[in-house]
Design a protein around this motif. Sequence first.
Motif, mmCIF file in Angstrom:
data_model
loop_
_atom_site.group_PDB
_atom_site.id
_atom_site.type_symbol
_atom_site.label_atom_id
_atom_site.label_comp_id
_atom_site.label_asym_id
_atom_site.label_seq_id
_atom_site.Cartn_x
_atom_site.Cartn_y
_atom_site.Cartn_z
ATOM 1 N N LEU A 1 0.827 -1.210 0.000
ATOM 2 C CA LEU A 1 0.000 0.000 0.000
ATOM 3 C C LEU A 1 0.860 1.258 0.000
ATOM 4 C CD1 LEU A 1 -2.753 -1.159 2.498
ATOM 5 C CD2 LEU A 1 -3.111 -0.578 0.089
ATOM 6 N N ALA B 1 -7.445 6.195 -2.054
ATOM 7 C CA ALA B 1 -7.814 4.821 -1.702
ATOM 8 C C ALA B 1 -6.692 4.133 -0.929
ATOM 9 C CB ALA B 1 -8.146 4.033 -2.969
ATOM 10 N N ALA B 2 -5.457 4.336 -1.364
ATOM 11 C CA ALA B 2 -4.318 3.722 -0.673
ATOM 12 C C ALA B 2 -4.177 4.277 0.737
ATOM 13 C CB ALA B 2 -3.039 3.961 -1.471
ATOM 14 N N GLN C 1 -6.864 2.723 2.942
ATOM 15 C CA GLN C 1 -6.561 1.324 3.233
ATOM 16 C C GLN C 1 -5.369 1.206 4.176
ATOM 17 O OE1 GLN C 1 -8.486 -0.971 2.571
ATOM 18 N NE2 GLN C 1 -7.429 -2.936 2.444
ATOM 19 N N LEU D 1 -7.298 -2.394 -4.390
ATOM 20 C CA LEU D 1 -7.703 -0.992 -4.419
ATOM 21 C C LEU D 1 -8.541 -0.699 -5.660
ATOM 22 C CD1 LEU D 1 -4.351 0.735 -3.394
ATOM 23 C CD2 LEU D 1 -6.374 0.403 -1.970
#
Length: 239
Positions: A48, A217-218, A221, A172
């Motif tokens: 990530l 998104a990363a 997460q 993702l």
Amino acid sequence: MAEIPRSDQWAHLDEPVRRVLSAACRDLPPDASPADAIRRVDAAVDILKGYRAAAASAPGADEVETACDALRSAAAAQAEAERVADALAADRIQFLETSLEFHDRHGAQPCPVCAASTLDDEWVVRARAALTAEKDAAGALRVARSAAHRARQTVTALVRAVQAPPTQDAGLPGVDEARAAHQVFTAPGANDDVARAEQVAAALPRLRQAYGALGRAAEAQLGAAHQAQTWLRSVAGEG
């Protein structure tokens, strides 16, 4: 040895964290320990971080606009300098210098080329003026080519600095679009500098949009993965 945590033990955690823990503990062998799950989460965190770093490598709009404008301007200046100083400029400079040296050694003489004029003092004035103009044009061309080369290198460096998303799957959203945008942005450039500037400028909005979404998104997460790390370590007695 501590046992692998069960899903009912993390049921109180947020859903993104539960998903990370579920993936980390899935299909572990019966004799596995929380340390094995922690290693899986650690690996996911590293992946990530790679996605986050790639997303952050997209250049800013102002930076690209400045570089592309500079390349367009430098290309125009080089084209104008090449128009003034054509391919024969170096030979004309050498010819004029040799002719002036001939006059310096021998004084006024009939022109050895055409024999119709005289290499006298008036000719020397005209020849020196022509020589100066030719040298100025040749110097301007060298400067213009150097400036175009630097501008080209700047644009190339901006393009090459953009990292492709990692190949490892992190689940993702938007990864395929980010990969496609990266391929378009980093596609081999046109030989023409102006066309290259237009190509890069046109591809940037898609890249920035795709990489922006991927970075968000990363980051989200990663937050869940860090929470999962903390929880697993507390269960394993490492916290």
